[in-house]
Design a protein around this motif. Structure first.
Motif, PDB file in Angstrom:
ATOM      1  N   ILE A   1     -16.488  33.607  36.562  1.00  0.00           N
ATOM      2  CA  ILE A   1     -15.350  32.776  36.189  1.00  0.00           C
ATOM      3  C   ILE A   1     -15.323  32.581  34.686  1.00  0.00           C
ATOM      4  CG2 ILE A   1     -14.315  30.470  36.428  1.00  0.00           C
ATOM      5  CD1 ILE A   1     -14.153  31.954  39.010  1.00  0.00           C
ATOM      6  N   LYS A   2     -14.124  32.584  34.086  1.00  0.00           N
ATOM      7  CA  LYS A   2     -13.951  32.147  32.703  1.00  0.00           C
ATOM      8  C   LYS A   2     -13.337  30.756  32.727  1.00  0.00           C
ATOM      9  CE  LYS A   2     -13.382  36.369  29.952  1.00  0.00           C
ATOM     10  NZ  LYS A   2     -12.435  37.100  29.070  1.00  0.00           N
ATOM     11  N   ASP A   3     -13.998  29.790  32.074  1.00  0.00           N
ATOM     12  CA  ASP A   3     -13.395  28.463  32.033  1.00  0.00           C
ATOM     13  C   ASP A   3     -12.266  28.457  31.007  1.00  0.00           C
ATOM     14  OD1 ASP A   3     -14.507  28.134  29.509  1.00  0.00           O
ATOM     15  OD2 ASP A   3     -16.036  26.695  30.150  1.00  0.00           O
ATOM     16  N   GLN A   4     -11.702  27.288  30.718  1.00  0.00           N
ATOM     17  CA  GLN A   4     -10.519  27.245  29.851  1.00  0.00           C
ATOM     18  C   GLN A   4     -10.839  27.332  28.363  1.00  0.00           C
ATOM     19  OE1 GLN A   4      -8.474  23.877  31.971  1.00  0.00           O
ATOM     20  NE2 GLN A   4      -6.845  25.389  32.153  1.00  0.00           N
ATOM     21  N   LEU A   5     -12.124  27.498  28.053  1.00  0.00           N
ATOM     22  CA  LEU A   5     -12.534  27.851  26.691  1.00  0.00           C
ATOM     23  C   LEU A   5     -12.980  29.306  26.635  1.00  0.00           C
ATOM     24  CD1 LEU A   5     -14.526  24.683  25.518  1.00  0.00           C
ATOM     25  CD2 LEU A   5     -12.099  25.209  25.235  1.00  0.00           C
ATOM     26  N   ASN A   6     -12.692  30.033  27.726  1.00  0.00           N
ATOM     27  CA  ASN A   6     -13.068  31.453  27.862  1.00  0.00           C
ATOM     28  C   ASN A   6     -14.579  31.667  27.873  1.00  0.00           C
ATOM     29  OD1 ASN A   6     -10.492  32.745  28.095  1.00  0.00           O
ATOM     30  ND2 ASN A   6     -10.159  32.357  25.912  1.00  0.00           N
ATOM     31  N   ARG A   7     -15.291  30.654  28.295  1.00  0.00           N
ATOM     32  CA  ARG A   7     -16.735  30.774  28.470  1.00  0.00           C
ATOM     33  C   ARG A   7     -16.999  31.378  29.848  1.00  0.00           C
ATOM     34  NH1 ARG A   7     -18.227  26.318  29.562  1.00  0.00           N
ATOM     35  NH2 ARG A   7     -20.340  26.028  28.799  1.00  0.00           N
TER      36      ARG A   7
END
Length: 272
Positions: A7-13
């Motif tokens: 998964i990429k979170d909303q900071l693209n982590r």
């Protein structure tokens, strides 16, 4: 064994999940409410002292601190599979400290589309896609109905206060400002960034402002504060606003647009 989800979170982590997380710590009140509405209440093992919806959640889960300061050892003892944060609510240092324990997902919300993407992503992460789509569909229907309602309403000059001593307002680059626009409220402080401090004195009296919103959070504005504000905005309606409706970006949005509709209708009644 390969992770079952990347998964990429909303900071693209990038977050690698070996299995669906079963033990969740939420450090964001609006996201706590969303998790419960997704049917994940029993999976919540840790929450903040500000997680007030549902009202019993702080009894069922362990309170691990606030949104800016946490008891890291207490969180570690809960053995969470994932910790949920938000860029605005939680500090970078806090996120990095949580990453020493387990996976951390960080949300970043500026517009409704960001909210819908977060709800969808939680559905994927926690295997609650059906529940997520139900919430998303409800929000989209509410927005569609509200847009029809607000279409021919006049634009009103507005100020949205979030704090007292020092006086602070919601300005640009905030979710609050985005929702003010949807309500056809022209934010007087839109040229400022985030949550600036402002002065209230004889030189700042503004007779052009139509509505002043005193938020219920983070500062708990009450009826007693309205009179003092009126002197600086003599022609404005001074309204106590439900801060959760203007700043909570999870499942609270299923209720927000009915609230906005009633807010506008009450303004019209006051002016008639």
């Amino acid at each position: 064994m390969k992770p079952i989800k990347t998964i990429k979170d909303q900071l693209n982590r990038i977050i690698h999940l070996k299995e669906t997380p079963k033990r969740i710590v939420s450090l964001v009140p609006s996201q706590t409410e969303l998790l419960c509405d997704l049917g994940l209440e029993n999976a919540l093992v840790g929450v903040t002292k500000f997680c007030v919806h549902p009202h019993h959640i702080r009894t069922d889960a362990v309170v691990v601190g606030g949104t800016k300061q946490i008891h890291l050892d207490k969180i570690r003892g809960l053995q969470p599979d994932i910790i949920l944060c938000n860029k605005e609510e939680n500090t970078k240092d806090l996120v990095e400290a949580c990453e020493t324990i387990c996976n951390v997902h960080v949300s970043d919300i500026f517009i409704i589309d960001d909210s819908l993407k977060l709800i969808h992503q939680y559905g994927e992460i926690f295997n609650k896609t059906k529940e997520a789509f139900t919430i998303i569909d409800t929000i989209l229907r509410e927005i569609e109905d509200f847009n029809i309602f607000i279409k021919n309403k006049p634009r009103l000059k507005a100020v949205y206060f979030i704090w007292k001593d020092p006086w602070m307002v919601a300005a640009n680059n905030t979710f609050v400002n985005y929702l003010l626009k949807l309500n056809k409220f022209e934010n007087v402080f839109e040229n400022e960034i985030r949550y600036p401090e402002i002065a209230l004195n004889e030189s700042t009296v503004n007779k052009d402002v139509n509505i002043v919103l005193l938020s219920s959070e983070p500062y708990p504005f009450k009826e007693k504060h309205k009179k003092g504000i009126q002197a600086f905005y003599p022609n404005a309606d001074i309204v106590l606003a439900d801060g959760e409706m203007f700043s909570w970006y999870g499942s609270r949005l299923t209720k927000a647009f009915k609230y906005f509709k009633n807010l506008r209708l009450n303004l019209e009644n006051n002016q008639s």
